[in-house]
Design a protein around this motif. Structure first.
Motif, PDB file in Angstrom:
ATOM      1  N   SER A  41      -8.879  21.812   2.491  1.00 53.64           N
ATOM      2  CA  SER A  41      -9.886  20.979   3.138  1.00 53.64           C
ATOM      3  C   SER A  41      -9.467  19.518   3.033  1.00 53.64           C
ATOM      4  CB  SER A  41     -11.248  21.154   2.464  1.00 53.64           C
ATOM      5  OG  SER A  41     -11.775  22.416   2.734  1.00 53.64           O
ATOM      6  N   PRO A  42      -9.739  18.725   4.092  1.00 54.17           N
ATOM      7  CA  PRO A  42      -9.440  17.291   4.005  1.00 54.17           C
ATOM      8  C   PRO A  42     -10.128  16.683   2.795  1.00 54.17           C
ATOM      9  CG  PRO A  42     -10.018  17.906   6.245  1.00 54.17           C
ATOM     10  CD  PRO A  42     -10.294  19.111   5.387  1.00 54.17           C
ATOM     11  N   SER A  43      -9.380  15.907   2.024  1.00 55.34           N
ATOM     12  CA  SER A  43      -9.920  15.381   0.785  1.00 55.34           C
ATOM     13  C   SER A  43      -9.089  14.203   0.326  1.00 55.34           C
ATOM     14  CB  SER A  43      -9.896  16.463  -0.301  1.00 55.34           C
ATOM     15  OG  SER A  43      -8.549  16.834  -0.575  1.00 55.34           O
ATOM     16  N   LEU A  44      -9.559  13.560  -0.705  1.00 52.16           N
ATOM     17  CA  LEU A  44      -8.778  12.525  -1.361  1.00 52.16           C
ATOM     18  C   LEU A  44      -7.685  13.221  -2.151  1.00 52.16           C
ATOM     19  CD1 LEU A  44      -8.793   9.401  -1.826  1.00 52.16           C
ATOM     20  CD2 LEU A  44     -10.051   9.866  -3.922  1.00 52.16           C
ATOM     21  N   LEU A  45      -6.430  12.934  -1.833  1.00 54.62           N
ATOM     22  CA  LEU A  45      -5.334  13.674  -2.419  1.00 54.62           C
ATOM     23  C   LEU A  45      -4.880  13.103  -3.754  1.00 54.62           C
ATOM     24  CD1 LEU A  45      -3.339  14.310   0.857  1.00 54.62           C
ATOM     25  CD2 LEU A  45      -4.867  15.857  -0.339  1.00 54.62           C
ATOM     26  N   LEU A  46      -5.188  11.833  -4.009  1.00 62.07           N
ATOM     27  CA  LEU A  46      -4.899  11.233  -5.308  1.00 62.07           C
ATOM     28  C   LEU A  46      -6.206  11.070  -6.081  1.00 62.07           C
ATOM     29  CD1 LEU A  46      -2.361   8.422  -4.298  1.00 62.07           C
ATOM     30  CD2 LEU A  46      -1.877  10.392  -5.756  1.00 62.07           C
ATOM     31  N   PRO A  47      -6.180  11.267  -7.390  1.00 64.14           N
ATOM     32  CA  PRO A  47      -7.411  11.063  -8.164  1.00 64.14           C
ATOM     33  C   PRO A  47      -7.791   9.586  -8.196  1.00 64.14           C
ATOM     34  CG  PRO A  47      -5.531  11.417  -9.621  1.00 64.14           C
ATOM     35  CD  PRO A  47      -5.045  11.693  -8.224  1.00 64.14           C
ATOM     36  N   GLN A  48      -9.069   9.321  -8.311  1.00 73.53           N
ATOM     37  CA  GLN A  48      -9.564   7.948  -8.333  1.00 73.53           C
ATOM     38  C   GLN A  48     -10.172   7.628  -9.695  1.00 73.53           C
ATOM     39  OE1 GLN A  48     -12.003   6.386  -4.971  1.00 73.53           O
ATOM     40  NE2 GLN A  48     -13.539   5.985  -6.552  1.00 73.53           N
ATOM     41  N   LYS A  49      -9.782   6.490 -10.250  1.00 73.91           N
ATOM     42  CA  LYS A  49     -10.399   6.039 -11.490  1.00 73.91           C
ATOM     43  C   LYS A  49     -11.858   5.682 -11.216  1.00 73.91           C
ATOM     44  CE  LYS A  49      -6.171   4.036 -13.443  1.00 73.91           C
ATOM     45  NZ  LYS A  49      -5.529   2.793 -13.960  1.00 73.91           N
ATOM     46  N   PRO A  50     -12.733   5.892 -12.180  1.00 75.77           N
ATOM     47  CA  PRO A  50     -14.143   5.505 -11.985  1.00 75.77           C
ATOM     48  C   PRO A  50     -14.261   4.015 -11.687  1.00 75.77           C
ATOM     49  CG  PRO A  50     -13.879   6.881 -13.940  1.00 75.77           C
ATOM     50  CD  PRO A  50     -12.496   6.533 -13.481  1.00 75.77           C
ATOM     51  N   VAL A  51     -15.169   3.668 -10.786  1.00 72.22           N
ATOM     52  CA  VAL A  51     -15.332   2.270 -10.382  1.00 72.22           C
ATOM     53  C   VAL A  51     -16.804   1.867 -10.451  1.00 72.22           C
ATOM     54  CG1 VAL A  51     -13.310   2.326  -8.873  1.00 72.22           C
ATOM     55  CG2 VAL A  51     -15.568   2.846  -7.930  1.00 72.22           C
ATOM     56  N   HIS A  52     -17.038   0.559 -10.454  1.00 74.47           N
ATOM     57  CA  HIS A  52     -18.389   0.029 -10.409  1.00 74.47           C
ATOM     58  C   HIS A  52     -18.380  -1.229  -9.559  1.00 74.47           C
ATOM     59  CE1 HIS A  52     -16.438  -2.261 -13.663  1.00 74.47           C
ATOM     60  NE2 HIS A  52     -17.251  -3.238 -13.326  1.00 74.47           N
ATOM     61  N   GLU A  53     -19.538  -1.574  -9.012  1.00 80.96           N
ATOM     62  CA  GLU A  53     -19.637  -2.797  -8.219  1.00 80.96           C
ATOM     63  C   GLU A  53     -19.763  -4.006  -9.138  1.00 80.96           C
ATOM     64  OE1 GLU A  53     -22.771  -2.417  -5.354  1.00 80.96           O
ATOM     65  OE2 GLU A  53     -21.403  -1.564  -3.875  1.00 80.96           O
ATOM     66  N   LEU A  54     -19.280  -5.138  -8.626  1.00 86.15           N
ATOM     67  CA  LEU A  54     -19.297  -6.377  -9.394  1.00 86.15           C
ATOM     68  C   LEU A  54     -19.948  -7.477  -8.568  1.00 86.15           C
ATOM     69  CD1 LEU A  54     -18.222  -7.880 -11.999  1.00 86.15           C
ATOM     70  CD2 LEU A  54     -16.272  -8.545 -10.573  1.00 86.15           C
ATOM     71  N   ALA A  55     -21.031  -8.044  -9.072  1.00 83.00           N
ATOM     72  CA  ALA A  55     -21.668  -9.176  -8.408  1.00 83.00           C
ATOM     73  C   ALA A  55     -20.896 -10.443  -8.772  1.00 83.00           C
ATOM     74  CB  ALA A  55     -23.124  -9.290  -8.845  1.00 83.00           C
ATOM     75  N   TYR A  56     -20.435 -11.180  -7.773  1.00 78.00           N
ATOM     76  CA  TYR A  56     -19.653 -12.393  -8.023  1.00 78.00           C
ATOM     77  C   TYR A  56     -20.497 -13.621  -7.678  1.00 78.00           C
ATOM     78  CZ  TYR A  56     -19.078 -12.147  -2.976  1.00 78.00           C
ATOM     79  OH  TYR A  56     -19.318 -12.072  -1.619  1.00 78.00           O
ATOM     80  N   HIS A  57     -20.178 -14.722  -8.357  1.00 81.58           N
ATOM     81  CA  HIS A  57     -20.896 -15.978  -8.145  1.00 81.58           C
ATOM     82  C   HIS A  57     -19.854 -17.083  -8.002  1.00 81.58           C
ATOM     83  CE1 HIS A  57     -24.408 -13.709  -9.479  1.00 81.58           C
ATOM     84  NE2 HIS A  57     -23.670 -13.293 -10.501  1.00 81.58           N
ATOM     85  N   LEU A  58     -19.787 -17.695  -6.839  1.00 82.67           N
ATOM     86  CA  LEU A  58     -18.778 -18.715  -6.551  1.00 82.67           C
ATOM     87  C   LEU A  58     -19.199 -20.043  -7.176  1.00 82.67           C
ATOM     88  CD1 LEU A  58     -18.069 -17.835  -2.809  1.00 82.67           C
ATOM     89  CD2 LEU A  58     -16.821 -17.062  -4.854  1.00 82.67           C
ATOM     90  N   LYS A  59     -18.371 -20.532  -8.082  1.00 81.39           N
ATOM     91  CA  LYS A  59     -18.637 -21.790  -8.772  1.00 81.39           C
ATOM     92  C   LYS A  59     -17.630 -22.841  -8.306  1.00 81.39           C
ATOM     93  CE  LYS A  59     -21.877 -19.857 -11.207  1.00 81.39           C
ATOM     94  NZ  LYS A  59     -23.303 -20.177 -10.998  1.00 81.39           N
ATOM     95  N   LYS A  60     -18.037 -24.114  -8.393  1.00 81.97           N
ATOM     96  CA  LYS A  60     -17.214 -25.243  -7.953  1.00 81.97           C
ATOM     97  C   LYS A  60     -16.666 -24.967  -6.548  1.00 81.97           C
ATOM     98  CE  LYS A  60     -15.850 -26.251 -12.713  1.00 81.97           C
ATOM     99  NZ  LYS A  60     -14.721 -26.426 -13.668  1.00 81.97           N
ATOM    100  N   PRO A  61     -17.528 -24.729  -5.583  1.00 76.61           N
ATOM    101  CA  PRO A  61     -17.101 -24.310  -4.243  1.00 76.61           C
ATOM    102  C   PRO A  61     -16.215 -25.338  -3.559  1.00 76.61           C
ATOM    103  CG  PRO A  61     -19.413 -24.937  -4.239  1.00 76.61           C
ATOM    104  CD  PRO A  61     -18.999 -24.895  -5.669  1.00 76.61           C
ATOM    105  N   VAL A  62     -15.251 -24.810  -2.815  1.00 76.62           N
ATOM    106  CA  VAL A  62     -14.367 -25.633  -1.988  1.00 76.62           C
ATOM    107  C   VAL A  62     -14.415 -25.073  -0.570  1.00 76.62           C
ATOM    108  CG1 VAL A  62     -12.852 -26.214  -3.909  1.00 76.62           C
ATOM    109  CG2 VAL A  62     -12.364 -24.187  -2.516  1.00 76.62           C
ATOM    110  N   TYR A  63     -14.003 -25.886   0.390  1.00 77.73           N
ATOM    111  CA  TYR A  63     -14.037 -25.457   1.795  1.00 77.73           C
ATOM    112  C   TYR A  63     -13.005 -24.349   2.037  1.00 77.73           C
ATOM    113  CZ  TYR A  63     -13.350 -25.420   6.811  1.00 77.73           C
ATOM    114  OH  TYR A  63     -13.217 -25.012   8.114  1.00 77.73           O
ATOM    115  N   PHE A  64     -13.367 -23.399   2.898  1.00 80.24           N
ATOM    116  CA  PHE A  64     -12.403 -22.372   3.318  1.00 80.24           C
ATOM    117  C   PHE A  64     -12.774 -21.869   4.701  1.00 80.24           C
ATOM    118  CE2 PHE A  64     -15.729 -20.161   0.875  1.00 80.24           C
ATOM    119  CZ  PHE A  64     -16.117 -19.168   1.753  1.00 80.24           C
ATOM    120  N   ASP A  65     -11.749 -21.363   5.394  1.00 78.34           N
ATOM    121  CA  ASP A  65     -11.959 -20.684   6.671  1.00 78.34           C
ATOM    122  C   ASP A  65     -12.189 -19.192   6.468  1.00 78.34           C
ATOM    123  OD1 ASP A  65     -11.476 -23.044   8.179  1.00 78.34           O
ATOM    124  OD2 ASP A  65      -9.324 -22.766   7.854  1.00 78.34           O
TER     125      ASP A  65
END
Length: 410
Positions: free
Chosen positions: A125-149
Motif C-alpha cells: 500500500s502507498p505509504s511513508l517508506l522511511l520512518p519519521q522521528k516524532p515531531v511537535h509544533e513550535l510557536a515562534y516569536h520574531l524579535k528585533k524585527p528587520v525588513y524582508f521580502d
C-alpha cells in the motif's frame, strides 16, 4: 501528513479461480495459510484502506483479459496471499485494484492496473517508506524585527513562509523533532541570509532574534537542456529517517537559475529537477550527499499517441524500466480514474481488460469514454520488477532514489 503502515494483524487469504459476479465473490474469512511457491501475488496492506472508498476489489487476469481469480477486501486485513489456480501456469499476469468511491461528488472511483507483472510479486500500500522521528509544533516569536521580502521558517518536517512581519494569512507553526534546529532564511532585495536556531528539548515556544539571521548561503548556478527549469531540494540530517528541511522551490522560465542553500552539510539531499523540451517534460529525483551542479538528462522518448482505453497502445524508446498511463472519463461517462503501470520488459502492447462494470455497479462501462491524459516512462536505478512500487518523481520519502522520467500530457 504521511504515515507508516501499521500492521496490527496478519491474515492470509486463499483466492480460488472464479467467474462469479461481484455479489458472489469468495469469502475472505479463512484461516491463515502460509505463502507457498504457488503464490501469484502477495499484498501488504494498511490496516484500514477505507478512506474515501466504500469497497476495494482485487482482480487478476491473464493477458487476454480473462479473470484468473478475484476477491473483495475485508477491512482490517493486512496480509493477503493470492494463490495460483492449478490451471494457470504462466509467469506473468495483470493485477487490478479497484477502489469504489463512497461519494462520487467528492472523489471518483479508481482502477489501478499493474500489467503483466511477474509471478511471485509483492504489492505494498502507498505509504511513508522511511520512518519519521516524532515531531511537535513550535510557536515562534520574531524579535528585533528587520525588513524582508520573504522569510522562510522551517522545522525538519514542515514550516511556513512570510511576506512581511505582519503576514498572518499563512502563518503556520513549523514542526520539528526534538533533536533538530529551526532553520530561518531571510530574503531582502534578492539578497539572502539564514541561520539555524537551537531549540531546547520539549520547547513549544521560541524567540527568534532576527539580527542573528546573518549567515551567507552557498550558491549553485544550474543549467538544463530545456526551458521552464525547476529545482526543489530537501536536506535530510539523517538519511535513515524521513525528517528533512525544505530548502525551497526555484523556477525559471528559461534554462538557468540560481539556487541558494546552507553552508552546513547534511547526510542526504533529495533534489527534484524538471524542465521541458517541446511537449515533453523531463523530471528527476536524486538522493545524494550533494546537490548536483547541473540538471540531469534522460534518453527516454514517448511515441504513444492520444488514445482511449480501447485504442491505447504504449509506444516508447530509450532506457526504460516501466511506464505509467492515466485515463479519465469524458463527461458522458461515470466518475472514474484509471491508472496503469507496466514493466517495459513485459512488452505488453495489445492490452485487454476484464469487464469492470460489475465491480463498479454498472450495466456497462464504455472503455472509449476513458481518455488518456498523461503518459510517462521511467528509469529507476533500484527498480525490482517483483516489488510493485512504481515510483514517481517529486516524492521525497523513497530511500536511495535515483529516478529519471519523461512525461507528456494529452
Amino acid at each position: 501528513m504521511k504515515s507508516s503502515i501499521l500492521l496490527l494483524a496478519i491474515f492470509v487469504i486463499i483466492l480460488s479461480s472464479c467467474s462469479k459476479s461481484h455479489n458472489s465473490l469468495p469469502d475472505n474469512n479463512k484461516p491463515p495459510v502460509a505463502e507457498t511457491p504457488d503464490t501469484l501475488l502477495s499484498l501488504n496492506l494498511s490496516n484500514d484502506m477505507s478512506g474515501f472508498y466504500s469497497t476495494t476489489y482485487f482482480v487478476l487476469t491473464d493477458e487476454a483479459g480473462n479473470i484468473i481469480t478475484e476477491t473483495k477486501y475485508v477491512n482490517g486485513t493486512t496480509n493477503v496471499a493470492i494463490m495460483s489456480p492449478k490451471t494457470y501456469t504462466k509467469d506473468r499476469f495483470n493485477f487490478f485494484k479497484i477502489d469504489i468511491t463512497k461519494d462520487a461528488s467528492v472523489t471518483k472511483s479508481i482502477i489501478h492496473g499493474f500489467l503483466q507483472i511477474k509471478r511471485g510479486s509483492h504489492y505494498n500500500s502507498p505509504s511513508l517508506l522511511l520512518p519519521q522521528k516524532p515531531v511537535h509544533e513550535l510557536a515562534y516569536h520574531l524579535k528585533k524585527p528587520v525588513y524582508f521580502d520573504q522569510l522562510d521558517i522551517q522545522g525538519d518536517i514542515y514550516g511556513t513562509r512570510l511576506k512581511s512581519i505582519t503576514d498572518t494569512v499563512f502563518r503556520l507553526y513549523p514542526a520539528l523533532s526534538d533533536d533538530s534546529k529551526l532553520w530561518v532564511q531571510l530574503r531582502t532585495n534578492n539578497i539572502r541570509f539564514y541561520n539555524f536556531f537551537d531549540v531546547p528539548k520539549g520547547a513549544s515556544n521560541l524567540d527568534v532574534d532576527m539580527t542573528q539571521i546573518n549567515k551567507t548561503p552557498l550558491v549553485k548556478n544550474i543549467t538544463s537542456p530545456g526551458t521552464g527549469l525547476t529545482i526543489q531540494v530537501y536536506a535530510r540530517p539523517d538519511k535513515h529517517f524521513f525528517n528533512r528541511y525544505d530548502l525551497g522551490n526555484v523556477t525559471s522560465a528559461g534554462n538557468q537559475l540560481t539556487y541558494y542553500y546552507p553552508q552546513e552539510t547534511f547526510d542526504e539531499y533529495v533534489t527534484y529537477t524538471s524542465y521541458s523540451i517541446g511537449n515533453a517534460k523531463y523530471s528527476f529525483t536524486r538522493n545524494s550527499s550533494s546537490i548536483a551542479d547541473n540538471a540531469d538528462t534522460y534518453n527516454g522518448v514517448i511515441n504513444t499517441p492520444a488514445a482511449t482505453l480501447t485504442t491505447f497502445k504504449p509506444s516508447f524508446s530509450g532506457d526504460v524500466d516501466y511506464y505509467a498511463a492515466f485515463f479519465e472519463n469524458t463527461p458522458s461517462s461515470p466518475g472514474l480514474y484509471v491508472q496503469l503501470f507496466a514493466p517495459a520488459a513485459a512488452n505488453y502492447i495489445n492490452i485487454k481488460f476484464p469487464d469492470f462494470s460489475k465491480y463498479l455497479g454498472l450495466n456497462n462501462l464504455d472503455l472509449n469514454g476513458q481518455t488518456l491524459f498523461y503518459f510517462a516512462v521511467y528509469k529507476d536505478a533500484t527498480f525490482d520488477e517483483k516489488n510493485i512500487i512504481y515510483k514517481s518523481t517529486g516524492r521525497d520519502d523513497y530511500p536511495n532514489l535515483n529516478l529519471k522520467s519523461v512525461s507528456r500530457s494529452y
